[in-house]
Design a protein around this motif. Structure first.
Motif, PDB file in Angstrom:
ATOM      1  N   ALA A  27       0.823  -1.213   0.000  1.00  7.19           N
ATOM      2  CA  ALA A  27       0.000   0.000   0.000  1.00  7.19           C
ATOM      3  C   ALA A  27       0.857   1.262   0.000  1.00  7.19           C
ATOM      4  O   ALA A  27       0.605   2.202  -0.772  1.00  7.19           O
ATOM      5  CB  ALA A  27      -0.935  -0.014   1.209  1.00  7.19           C
ATOM      6  N   TYR A  28       1.883   1.295   0.855  1.00  7.10           N
ATOM      7  CA  TYR A  28       2.739   2.487   0.904  1.00  7.10           C
ATOM      8  C   TYR A  28       3.555   2.629  -0.389  1.00  7.10           C
ATOM      9  O   TYR A  28       3.871   3.743  -0.815  1.00  7.10           O
ATOM     10  CB  TYR A  28       3.659   2.432   2.117  1.00  7.10           C
ATOM     11  N   ALA A  29       3.891   1.509  -1.027  1.00  8.32           N
ATOM     12  CA  ALA A  29       4.606   1.581  -2.306  1.00  8.32           C
ATOM     13  C   ALA A  29       3.716   2.218  -3.369  1.00  8.32           C
ATOM     14  O   ALA A  29       4.168   3.045  -4.167  1.00  8.32           O
ATOM     15  CB  ALA A  29       5.050   0.187  -2.737  1.00  8.32           C
ATOM     16  N   ILE A  30       2.437   1.840  -3.385  1.00 10.96           N
ATOM     17  CA  ILE A  30       1.503   2.431  -4.352  1.00 10.96           C
ATOM     18  C   ILE A  30       1.307   3.917  -4.052  1.00 10.96           C
ATOM     19  O   ILE A  30       1.310   4.757  -4.963  1.00 10.96           O
ATOM     20  CB  ILE A  30       0.150   1.680  -4.312  1.00 10.96           C
ATOM     21  N   ALA A  31       1.152   4.244  -2.762  1.00 12.83           N
ATOM     22  CA  ALA A  31       0.954   5.643  -2.373  1.00 12.83           C
ATOM     23  C   ALA A  31       2.193   6.482  -2.663  1.00 12.83           C
ATOM     24  O   ALA A  31       2.102   7.678  -2.964  1.00 12.83           O
ATOM     25  CB  ALA A  31       0.592   5.736  -0.897  1.00 12.83           C
ATOM     26  N   GLY A  32       3.368   5.869  -2.540  1.00  8.13           N
ATOM     27  CA  GLY A  32       4.613   6.580  -2.799  1.00  8.13           C
ATOM     28  C   GLY A  32       5.074   7.468  -1.672  1.00  8.13           C
ATOM     29  O   GLY A  32       6.081   8.175  -1.803  1.00  8.13           O
ATOM     30  N   THR A  33       4.366   7.434  -0.542  1.00 12.32           N
ATOM     31  CA  THR A  33       4.732   8.266   0.605  1.00 12.32           C
ATOM     32  C   THR A  33       4.170   7.649   1.879  1.00 12.32           C
ATOM     33  O   THR A  33       3.155   6.935   1.850  1.00 12.32           O
ATOM     34  CB  THR A  33       4.192   9.697   0.458  1.00 12.32           C
ATOM     35  N   VAL A  34       4.845   7.934   3.001  1.00 11.93           N
ATOM     36  CA  VAL A  34       4.305   7.516   4.295  1.00 11.93           C
ATOM     37  C   VAL A  34       3.478   8.640   4.906  1.00 11.93           C
ATOM     38  O   VAL A  34       2.774   8.430   5.896  1.00 11.93           O
ATOM     39  CB  VAL A  34       5.431   7.106   5.272  1.00 11.93           C
ATOM     40  N   SER A  35       3.570   9.825   4.335  1.00  8.98           N
ATOM     41  CA  SER A  35       2.828  10.979   4.853  1.00  8.98           C
ATOM     42  C   SER A  35       1.448  11.001   4.220  1.00  8.98           C
ATOM     43  O   SER A  35       1.128  11.839   3.362  1.00  8.98           O
ATOM     44  CB  SER A  35       3.591  12.277   4.549  1.00  8.98           C
ATOM     45  N   ILE A  36       0.623  10.057   4.627  1.00  5.37           N
ATOM     46  CA  ILE A  36      -0.705   9.909   4.051  1.00  5.37           C
ATOM     47  C   ILE A  36      -1.666   9.389   5.104  1.00  5.37           C
ATOM     48  O   ILE A  36      -1.295   8.562   5.944  1.00  5.37           O
ATOM     49  CB  ILE A  36      -0.665   8.947   2.833  1.00  5.37           C
ATOM     50  N   ASN A  37      -2.892   9.878   5.071  1.00  4.07           N
ATOM     51  CA  ASN A  37      -3.974   9.374   5.910  1.00  4.07           C
ATOM     52  C   ASN A  37      -4.860   8.513   5.018  1.00  4.07           C
ATOM     53  O   ASN A  37      -5.616   9.038   4.188  1.00  4.07           O
ATOM     54  CB  ASN A  37      -4.770  10.532   6.511  1.00  4.07           C
ATOM     55  N   PHE A  38      -4.741   7.204   5.138  1.00 11.69           N
ATOM     56  CA  PHE A  38      -5.442   6.294   4.232  1.00 11.69           C
ATOM     57  C   PHE A  38      -6.966   6.436   4.319  1.00 11.69           C
ATOM     58  O   PHE A  38      -7.664   6.098   3.362  1.00 11.69           O
ATOM     59  CB  PHE A  38      -5.042   4.842   4.531  1.00 11.69           C
ATOM     60  N   GLU A  39      -7.459   6.900   5.450  1.00 12.22           N
ATOM     61  CA  GLU A  39      -8.906   7.017   5.588  1.00 12.22           C
ATOM     62  C   GLU A  39      -9.463   8.206   4.810  1.00 12.22           C
ATOM     63  O   GLU A  39     -10.589   8.165   4.319  1.00 12.22           O
ATOM     64  CB  GLU A  39      -9.282   7.132   7.073  1.00 12.22           C
TER      65      GLU A  39
END
Length: 878
Positions: free
Chosen positions: A546-558
């Protein structure tokens, strides 16, 4: 002999199979017993012989609510599990026993384990050639020939040959019967094992835990395990699992709760409506975490989930019918539908288990995924430390453009540049790997991609992981997102990551960016993955994807989309996250059955090398005097028919004067053999080169090597010499010598030896040679401030007296320098916890740490290897 509980014998409906039915005691206390205690009770009833197990023990277990933490009770397990490192010295001892009784005119064929014993060979295979058997021919052929002889010569010994599997996996997948059958009697399966993962078996409803090598030998010889009747902490599971929570989140969440509950040395038993949401692999993983929260076992009774699992493994319909009928007859089966059967225990709510990651620098710094964006922002603000990077406000919004593959991208603080799915810590639980694969499948079908500059990889812990990912059809989708199988060894965890693209590295340095790595392994210290990646997070395999797809850890998945498709459609994590039911269905339909089919095929096919390996056909093992791996130990050289009373220890010298926390690794190291050590000198005398030394662990079948390796740790702190190293002072001459060389002089002069130590003597891994070695060195007693319990039991088992300074006293408070002569007076009527008088120029008292009369009997007989005869047993059978 009339069995005292013959009136409890019952039969199942077919009438062919008998069993002891504790319900026929007609005692209301039975229905209130935790199910794990019911297993202890059944074993005590079945094995009650008035000698090892007495009627009083049965009644103490039945009276568990009043006797817990008070009564000492025996537990005769149904079987013993040995891995080869601890198995080889045990089997060498049995072979040496055959030699000893032969000298006394007794049939050596009578020497066999009483308790059924499984020995797994694969535990210590060192695979560093293309074909493992090429290495075995060079390095381990002698050991394997000995194991094969054992499989033919001894009754009640089952040797699982090489190339089948690791010990804890085979215990779960192959050896476990849940209900055992012998001579027309059926009874619950139970096990003690020398593998640290033995507690995994509690996830199948089988009671078992890990023991040391000497305790396992005692059980093999017919001795029960002695334990204080434990408290049982019940954990009632309620609520529904969070949609994003994986099995690992549940395991770690439960572990956290139990660690805080203070349950050291207790049994834990799980129940409640939430149990239906835990698959059998989930349960075995939780049970395997016992050492993390210091419980003895974490017991999951057999229920409908367990039965469903068994249907897909190696159980026939007939076996399942027998199993279910028996467990219900003795009330060892749980339905959880009738809450009146539940004891009143504390609750653990499964809905509180939310997904977490660990980082950015240490595994103990856990962060809820829902708080990840805010936590990363605080890490940028904080001063440089365990969590801080101290990035100035004006630089926190930096964006650095770069080219990759002819296309422009941007990096920022929190950008993911390494994403690694590693299954080495998740092998026994396929669900998290399947969740990652299904998430990848849904993401690809939704049109999501992973940016090509992110260094992605998939490193399964074994070929079986690749097998079930392929069988379930998810492997191609992982590959499409860049998660290609790169091999089956340690990779990103140990920093074995391919270099980042040059343009990515330059962009990170240009913007002084806190770039991130995300991996599902267990090591992530700063700079370990890559010197230009400062923030690294441990996450479950699906979150890595999931974080690889998002490309960042600075994300709120909700609140924020996982990605945007080429058509501009926003896709959220909840849109592609597979349901728990979906994962479990695929696991049950395609994975578990496939794994067991594969395992059966491998077992039936056999191993050509093992099948063709020649071994002796004799009843007594023909020891090869040239062998440096297998050698008959000297434990039985002084074996006599008359039991001698314990002799007082007179004018002994201290071989070593040790401090606190001396571990079994200090006493008997398992690693490589140093070229200047006493063991090395012995091997050189046998014309071996240093390349052929191997390790102490591999040479546990040779007492000459192991005795010389006792106290051979280079980290040993002996106060007699004042610096670390495997040396001591030979007190009569004042010379500093290797420990073994000093011992040779003491033995030549007939001087007995003791050891002085501080707190927690013998802590660390259980290791039988940590007691056998000192015994062969001539150590008669260890006087310490406190002992690790298992090692203390091992000392007793070898006939070494564990003696404890009185509370508040120590070698320092008594002003001992370690160079005195020590006399310890031992009365003929030794008793548990007895105070003894010790003199060393001054007189002081110590306490014996014999727990019970059996301990005293072991000590009086010179250890458990000279095992006691049962009453009314023919002397030739002893």
């Amino acid at each position: 002999v009339e069995h005292p509980f013959n009136h409890l014998i019952d039969t199942l409906k077919d009438g062919d199979r008998k069993y002891f039915n504790p319900q026929k005691l007609n005692d209301a206390r039975y229905d209130k017993l935790p199910l794990s205690i019911r297993v202890l009770l059944e074993a005590a009833i079945r094995k009650c012989d008035g000698f090892y197990v007495k009627e009083e023990d049965v009644h103490n277990i039945l009276d568990w609510s009043e006797q817990q933490n008070v009564a000492e009770v025996p537990f005769p397990p149904a079987r013993v599990l040995l891995q080869d490192f601890t198995g080889i010295p045990a089997m060498v001892d049995l072979a040496a026993m055959r030699d000893a009784v032969t000298k006394h005119g007794v049939d050596p064929g009578l020497v066999n384990p009483v308790c059924p014993t499984d020995l797994i060979v694969d535990h210590s295979l060192q695979i560093d050639l293309n074909k493992w058997w090429e290495l075995e021919l060079i390095r381990n052929k002698e050991r394997l020939q000995f194991f094969k002889w054992c499989s033919k010569a001894f009754k009640n010994v089952n040797v699982v040959p090489p190339d089948v599997g690791a010990v804890h996996q085979l215990n779960l997948e192959y050896l476990s019967q849940v209900v055992q059958e012998s001579q027309g009697f059926i009874y619950p399966d139970s096990v003690v094992g020398t593998d640290s993962h033995t507690t995994m078996i509690n996830g199948l409803g089988i009671l078992g835990w890990g023991v040391g090598g000497i305790e396992s030998e005692a059980v093999m010889l017919g001795q029960p395990i002695s334990l204080t009747l434990p408290q049982v902490v019940g954990c009632r599971l309620v609520g529904s699992v969070n949609i994003l929570a994986t099995s690992i989140d549940i395991v770690l969440g439960i572990t956290k709760h139990l660690r805080q509950a203070g349950i050291a040395g207790k049994f834990v038993e799980f129940f409640g409506p939430g149990m239906s949401q835990l698959s059998v692999p989930d349960r075995t993983t939780i049970a395997n975490m016992c050492p993390e929260y210091n419980a003895t076992v974490s017991f999951f009774p057999v229920d409908h989930v367990t039965l469903k699992h068994f249907k897909q493994t190696n159980f026939t319909e007939e076996k399942l019918e027998l199993l279910e009928a028996y467990l219900k007859a003795v009330k060892l089966f749980r339905s959880y539908e009738d809450s009146s059967e539940d004891p009143q225990y504390s609750e653990i709510n499964l809905s509180s288990m939310v997904p977490h990651v660990s980082g950015p620098k240490r595994p103990q710094d856990r962060v809820a995924v829902s708080s990840m964006k805010e936590d990363f922002q605080s890490c940028l603000n904080e001063k440089v430390g365990f969590k801080g990077f101290h990035i100035s406000k004006e630089k926190q919004e930096s964006l650095v453009p770069f080219l990759h593959g002819g296309q422009e991208y941007e990096l920022a603080h929190g950008s993911v540049v390494i994403a690694a799915v590693i299954s080495c810590t998740n092998n026994c639980n396929p669900s998290v790997m399947l969740t990652a694969g299904l998430l990848a499948k849904k993401a690809v079908e939704a049109g999501l991609i992973v940016k090509p500059y992110i260094r992605t990889s998939l490193a399964p812990g074994s070929g079986m992981v690749t097998h079930y990912l392929n069988t379930s059809g998810v492997l191609p989708y992982l590959s499409q997102l860049g998660f290609e199988v790169i091999g089956y060894g340690c990779a990103t965890c140990v920093g074995n990551t391919a270099p980042l693209p040059e343009t990515v590295s330059e962009a990170i340095k240009e913007g002084d960016l806190v770039a991130c790595g995300v991996l599902s392994g267990n090591r992530h210290f700063e700079g370990r993955l890559c010197d230009c990646v400062r923030a690294n997070y441990l996450a479950s395999p699906p979150l890595v994807v999931a974080y690889a797809i998002a490309g960042t850890v600075s994300i709120n998945f909700e609140k924020e989309p996982l990605g945007v498709t080429s058509e501009g459609k926003e896709v959220y994590l909840r849109d592609v996250w597979p349901t728990r039911e979906e994962v479990q269905q695929i696991e049950q339909d395609k994975v578990i059955s496939s794994i067991f089919t594969e395992l059966r095929a491998r077992r039936e096919k056999g191993n050509t090398f093992w099948n063709n390996l020649e071994c002796p056909e004799s009843v007594v093992f023909p020891w090869d005097p040239k062998s440096t791996y297998i050698r008959s130990p000297s434990f039985f050289n002084k074996l006599c028919k008359e039991v001698q009373p314990p002799q007082s220890i007179e004018n002994a010298h201290a071989l070593l004067f040790l401090g606190d926390k001396v571990t079994t690794d200090h006493i008997s190291p398992a690693g490589s053999i140093a070229r200047v050590s006493a063991a090395a000198k012995y091997l050189l005398s046998k014309r071996l080169t240093p390349r052929e030394f191997n390790s102490y662990g591999a040479r546990r079948g040779n007492d000459a090597v192991m005795t010389r390796g006792t106290f051979a740790s280079i980290k040993l702190q002996n106060r007699l010499i004042g610096k670390p190293g495997p040396k001591t002072v030979h007190i009569p001459s004042g010379q500093t010598l290797d420990v073994f060389e000093a011992v040779e002089r003491y033995q030549r002069d007939g001087i007995p030896l003791i050891i002085l130590a501080g707190k927690q003597y013998g802590s660390g891994n259980s290791r039988d040679w940590a007691a056998k070695g000192p015994y062969l060195l001539g150590v008669r007693a260890v006087i310490a401030e406190s002992f690790e319990k298992m090692h203390k039991n091992h000392l007793v088992g070898m006939g070494i007296a564990p003696l404890q300074f009185l509370p508040g006293q120590s070698a320092d408070s008594l002003e001992l320098c370690g160079k005195e002569k020590f006399t310890i007076t031992l009365p003929e009527d030794l008793s548990p916890k007895q105070m003894l008088t010790t003199s060393s120029g001054k007189t002081f008292s110590v306490t014996t740490l014999f727990d019970n009369e059996m301990d005293v009997a072991f000590y009086r007989h010179g250890g458990l290897l000279c095992t006691l005869p049962r009453p009314q047993t023919n002397a030739s059978q002893v």
